[in-house]
Motif scaffolding. Structure first.
Motif, PDB file in Angstrom:
ATOM      1  N   TRP A 126       0.834  -1.218   0.000  1.00 58.80           N
ATOM      2  CA  TRP A 126       0.000   0.000   0.000  1.00 58.80           C
ATOM      3  C   TRP A 126       0.860   1.256   0.000  1.00 58.80           C
ATOM      4  O   TRP A 126       0.583   2.235  -0.674  1.00 58.80           O
ATOM      5  CB  TRP A 126      -0.904   0.011   1.240  1.00 58.80           C
ATOM      6  N   MET A 127       1.926   1.224   0.797  1.00 61.64           N
ATOM      7  CA  MET A 127       2.791   2.403   0.887  1.00 61.64           C
ATOM      8  C   MET A 127       3.425   2.708  -0.463  1.00 61.64           C
ATOM      9  O   MET A 127       3.573   3.868  -0.846  1.00 61.64           O
ATOM     10  CB  MET A 127       3.915   2.154   1.905  1.00 61.64           C
ATOM     11  N   TYR A 128       3.828   1.641  -1.177  1.00 60.63           N
ATOM     12  CA  TYR A 128       4.541   1.819  -2.435  1.00 60.63           C
ATOM     13  C   TYR A 128       3.595   2.034  -3.616  1.00 60.63           C
ATOM     14  O   TYR A 128       4.049   2.238  -4.734  1.00 60.63           O
ATOM     15  CB  TYR A 128       5.398   0.574  -2.731  1.00 60.63           C
ATOM     16  N   ASP A 129       2.294   1.956  -3.376  1.00 61.83           N
ATOM     17  CA  ASP A 129       1.335   2.055  -4.485  1.00 61.83           C
ATOM     18  C   ASP A 129       1.603   3.316  -5.301  1.00 61.83           C
ATOM     19  O   ASP A 129       1.781   4.409  -4.774  1.00 61.83           O
ATOM     20  CB  ASP A 129      -0.085   2.068  -3.928  1.00 61.83           C
ATOM     21  N   ILE A 130       1.600   3.118  -6.618  1.00 54.89           N
ATOM     22  CA  ILE A 130       2.060   4.217  -7.476  1.00 54.89           C
ATOM     23  C   ILE A 130       1.142   5.429  -7.437  1.00 54.89           C
ATOM     24  O   ILE A 130       1.601   6.577  -7.490  1.00 54.89           O
ATOM     25  CB  ILE A 130       2.261   3.702  -8.922  1.00 54.89           C
ATOM     26  N   ASP A 131      -0.170   5.210  -7.299  1.00 52.18           N
ATOM     27  CA  ASP A 131      -1.085   6.353  -7.316  1.00 52.18           C
ATOM     28  C   ASP A 131      -1.521   6.793  -5.927  1.00 52.18           C
ATOM     29  O   ASP A 131      -1.589   7.977  -5.629  1.00 52.18           O
ATOM     30  CB  ASP A 131      -2.329   6.002  -8.151  1.00 52.18           C
ATOM     31  N   ASN A 132      -1.818   5.800  -5.083  1.00 53.71           N
ATOM     32  CA  ASN A 132      -2.418   6.158  -3.795  1.00 53.71           C
ATOM     33  C   ASN A 132      -1.488   5.948  -2.604  1.00 53.71           C
ATOM     34  O   ASN A 132      -1.863   6.228  -1.477  1.00 53.71           O
ATOM     35  CB  ASN A 132      -3.683   5.331  -3.576  1.00 53.71           C
ATOM     36  N   GLY A 133      -0.286   5.429  -2.864  1.00 53.02           N
ATOM     37  CA  GLY A 133       0.611   5.140  -1.755  1.00 53.02           C
ATOM     38  C   GLY A 133       1.065   6.405  -1.042  1.00 53.02           C
ATOM     39  O   GLY A 133       1.171   7.481  -1.650  1.00 53.02           O
ATOM     40  N   ILE A 134       1.346   6.240   0.248  1.00 52.50           N
ATOM     41  CA  ILE A 134       1.684   7.423   1.049  1.00 52.50           C
ATOM     42  C   ILE A 134       3.018   8.014   0.599  1.00 52.50           C
ATOM     43  O   ILE A 134       3.211   9.238   0.623  1.00 52.50           O
ATOM     44  CB  ILE A 134       1.699   7.050   2.545  1.00 52.50           C
ATOM     45  N   ILE A 135       3.918   7.128   0.140  1.00 54.42           N
ATOM     46  CA  ILE A 135       5.232   7.636  -0.271  1.00 54.42           C
ATOM     47  C   ILE A 135       5.086   8.541  -1.494  1.00 54.42           C
ATOM     48  O   ILE A 135       5.617   9.663  -1.526  1.00 54.42           O
ATOM     49  CB  ILE A 135       6.182   6.468  -0.566  1.00 54.42           C
TER      50      ILE A 135
END
Lengths: 348, 390
Positions: free
Chosen positions: A182-191
């Motif tokens: 989830w963190m690394y998600d390209i569109d919605n990730g927090i990062i």
């Protein structure tokens, strides 16, 4: 005291002791006769005719037979299910087993291994495994050491902080992999939400150049707490006086740690190193959970995922077994030096 | 060279809101080349004082100066001191040579050759030159002790600080090292502050001893002064083995009245007491004479019964109870009911035997019952005649 006196005394004591022994046991044999203290002394010594009953009695009394019930069951279980399975796996890797049906044990050769070392996928996975192994282990050790030193210096008595850093280690790989997915998600990730403020939108998981780094980062996050706890235990075993003596000797904080404290953490480094390296070799579950399938994104394939994929997706049983054996040899390369060093220090 | 002086040095620890005063206004002048022993029971602040001199603890108030320069705010390494720790604190992963070189490498600009020479000469001095390539775990306790001393010597500091350096050795080795340490200190002439809880070490080693109790300096004196002219009851009881006997008394006219005895005082002694009413009478075990039952009827002779005899070879420690003091012979008696006399080792005496104890007036110490201050110390004019006559 002049020495002749002493030897006289010694001699007279010895001769009195041997007199005593002669009287007590009637044994006039020389001093060097071995003294058995293991309870086996009464058996077989001096008995001329070793009959069957004698032999049975000696068998019953022997330590080996007596200890059988204690070590034999686990020995058999381990032998069968661990080493037996490894042996069988090796045997399969020598066949050409594929798909359904029984392996053909009549033609054994190293063809699978030859294929393996010629395969680009294998070379790739091996390189990724190596990078993961080295980068992950080194980063974990360094980060763990730094955290441990900071905690040891400022919060010697506070356990809460230790818990904060150790908590990730208590989570399952599956949980942390989902978290990082989830963190690394390209569109919605927090990062990327943060990075998009600067106009950046890297594809952490999709980009073959980035994905291995992202995986290593996530694994380091999870394992550095473990390294920290190991180092902290090592640090707290070092007495305060060593820090104080080094300060009086004029060492700066950095030289104090570098020359006096860290060299004393050798044991901690070795323990942490072995656990971390084995962890890196079998990081399969993390990758599987992160990508949700046997095939990780290009650039993140390691030997463990390749092995499972070849065996269970493609049903190349013999080929998968060969990869498993390679992985096993790698793990041995990590463990054997550790065991040897323990053995040399008499800890085994 | 190096004169160390402590001026009103105080250490306060913060213990959850309430201050704990570990060292209270300690002032001391330590001369160049002097061997000063800080002695006291555990928790008296002696180690804290040493650690403040070393710079391992900060000073809450007061100043520490070396040769007139205040060193309070200097790093330990910049104070020109070397410290020997109770646990030796040798670095376990380094050889003896590396242990001894470490301080020189870190705190000086010396070349490797100079360091090697200096380490070797210090090792020779301590008789450990054949151990230089071993690690501490391969050394016996006594050898580790020597290495720890060697590590301090090699830096040729202005001041040696030693924190109970001998307490991890067995008794035989300890007395041997005690002599050796003293000789070494004399040879080097380096100002030394030595912390111990062992009054024998303090007596035998120190040029002067500083007795601490409860963070306060009780007395700073030569060993014999502290022994014969203690400043207060604490010092009198702490120095000497077996300890001085104390009897709580009240002053009535020209006499001291205790629970089991009346002790008449000469006019001179009485004058020292001033208007104190509660007075503690102290007398050292070796000053008590045991005299024949048929000749002891002097005013300072008391009828006693021998309770326990402890032979120590050179003498006997005889525990005495006043005759007729029933509670003294009960099993649960507390120690204060009996008092101890030391008599010659060849004299035979047995438990249960009656004896007359003579407490010579010129050997008694009198302390204020409330403050513990010494009001009167023993007479030292004719030391010869008051030698124990047994």
């Amino acid at each position: 005291m002049p020495s002749p006196d002493r030897t006289d005394v010694g001699r007279s004591i010895r001769s009195r002791l041997s007199d005593l022994r002669t009287r007590l046991v009637g044994d006039t044999g020389d001093d060097e006769s071995p003294v058995r203290t293991d309870g086996g002394a009464t058996v077989s010594r001096g008995s001329a005719g070793t009959g069957l009953s004698d032999r049975l009695r000696s068998l019953r009394n022997s330590r080996f037979v007596g200890s059988l019930p204690f070590w034999l069951p686990p020995f058999l279980l381990m032998g069968l299910f661990v080493y037996g399975a490894i042996g069988w796996n090796f045997l399969i890797s020598l066949t050409d087993m594929e798909g359904f049906g029984d392996p053909d044990y009549s033609a054994l050769d190293f063809q699978q291994y030859a294929e393996l070392f010629g395969s680009e996928a294998f070379i790739n996975a091996a390189r990724n495994t190596f990078v993961l192994l080295v980068a992950f282990t080194v980063l974990c050790l360094v980060l763990g050491l730094v955290l441990a030193i900071l905690l040891d210096r400022t919060l010697r008595l506070q356990n809460t902080f230790r818990l904060v850093y150790l908590l990730p280690f208590s989570l399952s790989f599956v949980v942390t992999a989902q978290l990082w997915a989830w963190m690394y998600d390209i569109d919605n990730g927090i990062i990327n939400s943060v990075l998009s403020l600067g106009g950046l939108r890297p594809d952490w998981i999709g980009n073959p150049q980035l994905v291995l780094g992202a995986v290593i980062f996530a694994l380091v996050w999870q394992f550095s707490g473990y390294a920290m706890v190991v180092f902290l235990a090592g640090l707290q075993a070092i007495p305060d006086e060593h820090f104080e003596a080094a300060r009086i000797d004029g060492a700066s904080t950095i030289t104090m740690y570098w020359r006096v404290i860290i060299p004393q953490l050798r044991g901690s480094v070795i323990s942490a190193l072995v656990v971390l390296m084995i962890g890196a070799l079998k990081a399969f579950d993390f990758l599987y959970a992160l990508f949700g399938q046997y095939r990780p994104a290009a650039g993140a394939d390691i030997l463990a995922t390749l092995m499972v994929r070849e065996a269970y997706s493609n049903q190349h049983w013999a080929y998968g077994s060969a990869i498993a054996i390679v992985l096993y040899v790698l793990a041995l390369l990590v463990v054997i030096p550790y065991l040897y060093s323990q053995y040399r220090r008499g800890a085994l | 060279m190096a004169e160390l002086s402590l001026d009103g040095v105080t250490k306060r620890f913060d213990d959850g809101g309430n201050d704990i005063i570990a060292v209270d206004e300690a002032s001391l002048e330590i001369d160049d080349g002097e061997f000063l022993v800080l002695v006291g029971p555990s928790g008296c602040g002696k180690s804290t004082t040493l650690r403040m001199i070393a710079g391992l603890e900060s000073v809450s108030s007061g100043t520490i100066s070396l040769d007139g320069t205040v060193i309070d705010d200097r790093q330990p390494a910049d104070r020109d001191i070397a410290m020997v720790f109770q646990s030796y604190a040798l670095y376990p992963h380094m050889t003896v040579r590396e242990n001894m070189s470490f301080g020189l490498e870190e705190s000086t600009e010396m070349s490797d050759d100079e360091i090697r020479d200096q380490v070797e000469s210090a090792a020779e001095m301590m008789g450990i030159e054949q151990l230089l390539d071993r690690t501490p775990s391969e050394l016996s306790g006594g050898q580790q002790q020597r290495v720890a001393l060697g590590r301090a010597i090699v830096r040729s500091p202005a001041v040696f600080l030693m924190d109970e350096p001998l307490s991890n050795l067995d008794a035989k080795l300890r007395s041997q090292m005690r002599t050796e340490l003293q000789r070494m200190q004399e040879d080097l002439g380096v100002t030394t502050v030595y912390v111990t809880h062992d009054q024998t070490e303090a007596m035998t080693m120190g040029d002067r001893i500083a007795i601490l109790d409860d963070g306060r300096l009780q007395q700073v004196a030569t060993p014999l002064e502290a022994y014969h002219e203690p400043a207060n009851r604490f010092v009198a009881g702490f120095i000497g083995e077996p300890s001085m006997n104390f009897f709580e008394t009240t002053v009535e006219d020209e006499r001291l009245v205790g629970e089991n005895f009346d002790y008449p005082l000469s006019e001179e002694t009485r004058a020292d007491l001033g208007d104190a009413t509660d007075v503690t009478l102290g007398v050292r075990p070796e000053d008590i004479e045991l005299v024949d039952t048929n000749e002891g009827d002097g005013e300072h002779d008391f009828r006693t019964v021998v309770d326990v005899v402890e032979p120590v070879g050179s003498g006997n420690n005889v525990y005495l109870a006043f005759e007729g003091d029933e509670s003294a012979s009960e099993l649960d008696m507390d120690e204060s009911r009996t008092f101890v006399a030391t008599i010659g080792g060849l004299r035979r005496i047995e438990a249960g035997q009656p004896a007359i104890a003579r407490l010579p007036e010129d050997a008694i110490h009198l302390f204020d019952g409330e403050t513990g201050e010494a009001l009167h110390n023993r007479n030292l004019d004719d030391t010869e005649t008051i030698e124990p006559q047994l």
